[in-house]
Scaffold this motif. Structure first.
Motif, mmCIF file in Angstrom:
data_model
loop_
_atom_site.group_PDB
_atom_site.id
_atom_site.type_symbol
_atom_site.label_atom_id
_atom_site.label_comp_id
_atom_site.label_asym_id
_atom_site.label_seq_id
_atom_site.Cartn_x
_atom_site.Cartn_y
_atom_site.Cartn_z
ATOM 1 N N PHE A 162 1.050 14.590 -19.809
ATOM 2 C CA PHE A 162 -0.234 15.079 -19.288
ATOM 3 C C PHE A 162 -0.172 15.156 -17.763
ATOM 4 O O PHE A 162 0.100 14.144 -17.092
ATOM 5 C CB PHE A 162 -1.360 14.128 -19.731
ATOM 6 N N ASP A 163 -0.422 16.401 -17.162
ATOM 7 C CA ASP A 163 -0.482 16.611 -15.719
ATOM 8 C C ASP A 163 -1.939 16.517 -15.286
ATOM 9 O O ASP A 163 -2.749 17.401 -15.583
ATOM 10 C CB ASP A 163 0.106 17.984 -15.355
ATOM 11 N N PHE A 164 -2.262 15.455 -14.567
ATOM 12 C CA PHE A 164 -3.658 15.195 -14.221
ATOM 13 C C PHE A 164 -4.218 16.281 -13.296
ATOM 14 O O PHE A 164 -5.324 16.789 -13.506
ATOM 15 C CB PHE A 164 -3.772 13.816 -13.545
ATOM 16 N N ASN A 165 -3.474 16.645 -12.262
ATOM 17 C CA ASN A 165 -3.983 17.621 -11.292
ATOM 18 C C ASN A 165 -4.240 18.972 -11.938
ATOM 19 O O ASN A 165 -5.168 19.696 -11.564
ATOM 20 C CB ASN A 165 -3.002 17.760 -10.139
ATOM 21 N N ALA A 166 -3.396 19.321 -12.899
ATOM 22 C CA ALA A 166 -3.566 20.626 -13.535
ATOM 23 C C ALA A 166 -4.629 20.599 -14.629
ATOM 24 O O ALA A 166 -5.347 21.578 -14.842
ATOM 25 C CB ALA A 166 -2.224 21.093 -14.107
ATOM 26 N N ALA A 169 -8.774 20.115 -13.401
ATOM 27 C CA ALA A 169 -9.541 21.156 -12.715
ATOM 28 C C ALA A 169 -10.625 21.758 -13.602
ATOM 29 O O ALA A 169 -11.805 21.822 -13.198
ATOM 30 C CB ALA A 169 -8.593 22.235 -12.183
ATOM 31 N N PRO A 170 -10.328 22.263 -14.807
ATOM 32 C CA PRO A 170 -11.418 22.820 -15.625
ATOM 33 C C PRO A 170 -12.489 21.785 -15.984
ATOM 34 O O PRO A 170 -13.670 22.095 -16.068
ATOM 35 C CB PRO A 170 -10.703 23.340 -16.877
ATOM 36 N N VAL A 176 -19.088 19.705 -12.531
ATOM 37 C CA VAL A 176 -19.855 20.084 -11.350
ATOM 38 C C VAL A 176 -20.898 21.135 -11.702
ATOM 39 O O VAL A 176 -22.063 21.072 -11.284
ATOM 40 C CB VAL A 176 -18.912 20.579 -10.241
ATOM 41 N N GLY A 177 -20.516 22.123 -12.508
ATOM 42 C CA GLY A 177 -21.480 23.157 -12.917
ATOM 43 C C GLY A 177 -22.625 22.579 -13.729
ATOM 44 O O GLY A 177 -23.796 22.926 -13.515
ATOM 45 N N LYS A 178 -22.269 21.690 -14.653
ATOM 46 C CA LYS A 178 -23.311 21.076 -15.466
ATOM 47 C C LYS A 178 -24.232 20.214 -14.604
ATOM 48 O O LYS A 178 -25.459 20.195 -14.792
ATOM 49 C CB LYS A 178 -22.670 20.215 -16.566
ATOM 50 N N THR A 179 -23.665 19.505 -13.625
ATOM 51 C CA THR A 179 -24.478 18.668 -12.743
ATOM 52 C C THR A 179 -25.434 19.514 -11.917
ATOM 53 O O THR A 179 -26.625 19.187 -11.766
ATOM 54 C CB THR A 179 -23.574 17.847 -11.830
ATOM 55 N N LEU A 180 -24.901 20.644 -11.342
ATOM 56 C CA LEU A 180 -25.765 21.521 -10.549
ATOM 57 C C LEU A 180 -26.876 22.132 -11.409
ATOM 58 O O LEU A 180 -28.032 22.223 -10.996
ATOM 59 C CB LEU A 180 -24.921 22.619 -9.895
ATOM 60 N N GLN A 181 -26.498 22.562 -12.615
ATOM 61 C CA GLN A 181 -27.501 23.155 -13.506
ATOM 62 C C GLN A 181 -28.575 22.129 -13.873
ATOM 63 O O GLN A 181 -29.775 22.431 -13.875
ATOM 64 C CB GLN A 181 -26.819 23.687 -14.762
#
Length: 367
Positions: A162-166, A169-170, A176-181
């Motif tokens: 498992f690559d954490f940085n890759a 991201a999604p 972040v989108g759910k938090t803003l919404q």
């Protein structure tokens, strides 16, 4: 060997030794099974089915004892159900292993210090030995289970790690989108709630003003209606009093005209019938004379009773005196009779004595 030595036997087997069998059960317990409810036995010290005391006498169970047994049994059942529910709740609340990713599957592995092969039935081997009676038991050696089964190993490719940085991201974009919404929705909800509160305050003020106006109109209408009823009642009362006054005036006029001719004849008739009388004469005839007659009769009755009592007393006294006189006469006659008898006895004795003396005198002269 211990078996070949001719040592004194402390005991000997009555039957061939056998290993203790285990209950057949699954390797892993399911989520809906209770923990140890079927495998644990009951203690005979707390078992109600075990009879204590004299087994020859009849077991008499009173009503109180029966009720106590039922209460204890119900409490035991409730406690068991509570334990089972608590264990199920703990098992359901325990974090479970997440499901495997597509293309892979979970496998059971052993995490103990010593690895051994897992099986439904343990290995059973019969062994027997005999220790000498005079030897002490040696210390038990540390148990180290023998290794069983086959070792297996696996290698994970670097590309499959498992690559954490890759991979993160999604997930971050979604978070972040759910938090803003959610934040925007919360702000809009707060504004909407503030608008609703302002509208509620305005509506409350309008409703209070309308309610006060309605109450004022209702009070005015009630006051007018009460005034109307009072006026109507006063008018009805005035008409009734006026009608009664007219009836009284008419009745007075009619009675005055009717009684003017009957005045003389009525007084005459009433005087004939005794309506007009002398109160002193009536008092004497109806009150004084009856009382006087009653008093005279009572006085004469008392006098007659007193005379009769006096006559009875005199008669009884005379009778008693007659009886006493007769008793005295009888006693006197008895005394006189006794005296006469005594006198006659004395005379008889004197006569006898004189005759004896006379008889004795000639005999003395002859001598």
């Amino acid at each position: 060997m211990a078996m070949t030595q001719q040592a004194p036997q402390a005991f000997e087997y009555a039957s061939q030794p056998q290993a203790v069998g285990t209950k057949r059960r699954a390797k892993y317990r399911g989520d809906d099974e209770s923990q140890g409810d079927d495998s644990l036995g009951l203690n005979i010290h707390t078992d109600r089915r075990v009879v204590r005391g004299n087994t020859y006498a009849a077991q008499v169970v009173t009503q109180n004892a029966a009720r106590e047994l039922d209460r204890l049994r119900m409490e035991n059942e409730r406690a068991i159900k509570r334990d089972v529910a608590r264990k199920r709740m703990e098992a359901s609340a325990r974090p479970k292993t997440p499901p495997p990713v597509p293309g892979r599957s979970h496998a059971d592995t052993m995490t103990d210090t010593y690895l051994e092969e897992l099986s439904d039935r343990p290995v059973e081997v019969d062994r027997d030995t005999q220790t000498e009676a005079y030897l002490d038991r040696p210390p038990s050696p540390l148990f180290v289970p023998a290794k069983s089964g086959q070792d297996a190993a696996s290698q994970v490719d670097v590309a499959e790690i498992f690559d954490f940085n890759a991979e993160v991201a999604p997930i971050l974009e979604v978070l972040v989108g759910k938090t803003l919404q959610t934040s925007m929705l919360e702000v809009m909800e707060e504004e909407e709630l503030a608008a609703i509160r302002r509208r509620q305050d305005e509506f409350e003020e309008e409703r209070n003003a309308e309610l006060m106006e309605v109450q004022r109109l209702e009070a005015e209408a009630a006051r007018k209606f009460a005034e109307k009823k009072r006026r109507v009642h006063q008018e009805k009362e005035r008409k009734r009093l006026q009608a009664e006054l007219k009836e009284k005036v008419a009745a007075r006029s009619f009675a005055k005209a009717y009684l003017a001719e009957m005045n003389a004849s009525v007084y005459g008739e009433l005087e004939k019938e005794g309506a007009f009388y002398d109160p002193v004469k009536k008092e004497v005839e109806e009150v004084f004379l009856p009382w006087l007659f009653d008093a005279a009769v009572a006085q004469s009755t008392q006098t007659t009773v007193a005379q009769n009592l006096a006559d009875d007393l005199l008669l009884s006294a005379l009778g008693q005196a007659v009886k006493l006189h007769e008793a005295a006469k009888a006693k006197q006659a008895q005394l006189e009779a006794e005296l006469e008898a005594k006198r006659k006895q004395e005379e008889l004795e004197a006569t006898l004595k004189a005759e004896e003396e006379k008889a004795a005198a000639p005999e003395g002269g002859e001598e």
